[in-house]
Scaffold this motif. Sequence first.
Motif, PDB file in Angstrom:
ATOM      1  N   GLN A 132     -31.381  32.592 -12.054  1.00  0.00           N
ATOM      2  CA  GLN A 132     -32.080  32.823 -13.306  1.00  0.00           C
ATOM      3  C   GLN A 132     -32.767  34.189 -13.288  1.00  0.00           C
ATOM      4  N   ILE A 144     -24.607  30.041 -16.560  1.00  0.00           N
ATOM      5  CA  ILE A 144     -25.247  29.690 -17.822  1.00  0.00           C
ATOM      6  C   ILE A 144     -24.513  30.283 -19.026  1.00  0.00           C
ATOM      7  N   LEU A 150     -32.299  26.221 -20.077  1.00  0.00           N
ATOM      8  CA  LEU A 150     -32.224  27.671 -20.227  1.00  0.00           C
ATOM      9  C   LEU A 150     -33.477  28.273 -19.610  1.00  0.00           C
ATOM     10  N   SER A 194     -25.273  22.435 -15.284  1.00  0.00           N
ATOM     11  CA  SER A 194     -24.827  23.143 -14.084  1.00  0.00           C
ATOM     12  C   SER A 194     -23.992  22.225 -13.197  1.00  0.00           C
TER      13      SER A 194
END
Length: 554
Positions: free
Chosen positions: A405, A272, A290, A81
């Motif tokens: 997320q 992502i 992840l 990131s």
Amino acid sequence: MSKNYRILDLIRRSRTPHENHLIDGLVDGRVSRRDFVRHGSLLGLSLPLLGGITTAAGLGGMPSLARAQSASGATMRVACSLPAAAIDPVTIADAGGILVIQQVGEFLCVDGSDLVLKPALAESWKPNDKGTVWTFKLRKGVKFHSGGEMKADDVVATIDRLADPAGSSNALSVFKGVLQKGATKKVDDYTVDFHLDAPNGNFPYMVSSDNYNAIILPAGYKGDYEQSFDGTGPFKLEKYTPKVGASFVRNEEYWGEKALPDRTEFTFFDDIQPQILALQGGQVDIVNQLSGMTGIGLLNDPNVDIIRLKSTTNRQVHMRCDSDPFKDPRVRRAIALSIDRDKVVAGLMKGRASLGNDSPFASAYPSTDTSVPQRKQDIEQAKQLMEAAGAGKGFKVTLTTLRYQEIPAYAQLIQNWVKEIGIELDLNILDEGAYYGEAVFGKSNWLDSVMGITGYGHRGVPNVFLAAPLKSDGTWNAAHFKNTDYDTLADSYIAALDLEAQKATAGKIQKLLLEETPIIFGYFSDYLTATAKGATGVQPSPMGQLFLEKASKA
């Protein structure tokens, strides 16, 4: 295997009372082998000594650390990131920045995925009998990339910088109430004493990789870290381009075993999905982090390996205890009882998580009291609690959270479940900057919202989770929870040097928080790293770090 009491008696003669109590717990079966090794490493017992004790106790030695010889000379390419701010070890708080500084910097000790502390820049550590002073012995012959030898003056200056309330240190969330500026003392060039505000049985974790700001810098560090990336680690900076990426080369003067890769390359992404595509397209070898939800496309990809680590990463659902409609703990318990945690773990997290029981005590922690019953969904009991609290007709309230997320999807699940007990939940989903604001009370949607969901990263011990979001004076107490019994128990847990004492206090905390429920801890996420087939020796940590010195690829 039988116990060798002669060897055990010989070992006991040179150990402290706290160490001997831990050994007795292992021999008597009160402490498991896993918990013994983890807590023994915390008290400063070396891994060879721990292996000798477990062997003498009839439980076998430590597993071999030998590994197949991998090829050297690779360039390991990492997708990660985008750092959210200027790279500075003192202030950094985001995943991208944490990952980059750890490539060149090192800690006094390293917290592994098994929660066992291992020596790094410190060779050993030990508490006094009360746990108020911890003495660390430093490794000799360690050089900074800029040339000077790492000594006690550098450690003192680094920790004072992080503990300075007048500065902008992100590590104040760790050191507040634990260690003050000026309380880190040089004994000699290779010995440092930490004089704590109060007894603390878990202190070594606070100067380990568990505190990602605590990489040791030269005493003369003045800022502007992006110009130097100075450190003691196995890689040195080759090039850093803000908002683009960074590359590092092997440090040929490293104090330890030389890194296998010639180079490492880190490419920054602001989402992502492009990272996943880069891995599948062969542009990178590793995606550092992840989640089960965002990485679902990789979980069954035959060209990708998934490294899965148990972690204490959690999503805290806070409810303001000083405001309607959550002043009554029966309402807070009702909401907790409406949530189907099994479905969250199996569905939302694709099985890559463990159940939470509305306290910081994840199953991964050795001090967690596993005899405390697990809270399960019970809609009928939740309705009864709502009725008893005078809220049987339900109410409308807003849940504020961030776009990160799986958190928005978790919020939607909660929204659907609380409908069954008459609660109409409006969702206010913000970007990270708008949600956190200035991260102080009165200037933050996070800390001021009546209800919210906040993501918390992994910690090797629960101290930060117990203090910052839950103590009456906690800097992250978004629930505005003020309970003197809780504060006393949290202080007692933090002070304890003994694992069995920690576990006894943990059980009391777990039960109190189930009764009060200022925060819902619904699940603890596993930490997932994806690698291309053929990439070996990649060692992620649940803290978001990535150790690549043993990495190679076919």
